[in-house]
Design a protein around this motif. Structure first.
Motif: not given
Length: 135
Positions: A59-65, A111-113
């Protein structure tokens, strides 16, 4: 899950992302702080097991991306336009915590993504490589 965790943490650290494990008093499991290029994990979230930690890390790596798509590790996140699989309304159950109460429309979608895609670990690593490591 352990292989993903190892690969993900090595990728983050080798690209200058700082990882912290702290006692966080707020109702959050983890947080990507793009301005500091750091991820903070709530110490209590580690008690929930390897599978949960792998999903949380993903989840956090998606935010990093998302930040990388926005321009760089230190940029405000941009949507990756990933498939949500289910209607947006399905994911609102994840946003009931006080940690999300002040989110604006775009922040809710970020967040949903992340929630919609956090269990796709190989995709998460591919997103990181594509958005954060291209020259």
């Amino acid at each position: 899950y352990e292989k993903f965790i190892r690969q993900a943490i090595l990728s983050l650290l080798s690209n200058g992302v700082q990882i912290y494990i702290k006692d966080i008093k707020r109702d959050i499991s983890a947080e990507w702080i793009y301005k500091n290029k750091s991820i903070i994990f709530n110490k209590s979230s580690l008690k929930e097991g390897t599978k949960n930690f792998a999903n949380l890390l993903s989840h956090e790596i998606i935010h990093v991306s998302q930040s990388c798509k926005g321009g760089s590790f230190n940029s405000y996140p941009a949507l990756l336009n990933l498939d949500l699989q289910k209607p947006k309304s399905y994911y609102y159950k994840y946003l009931k915590s006080n940690a999300y109460k002040d989110l604006k429309g775009k922040e809710v979608m970020l967040e949903i993504e992340a929630y919609a895609n956090e269990k796709k670990h190989s995709q998460t690593l591919n997103l990181f490589n594509y958005f954060c490591l291209r020259n």
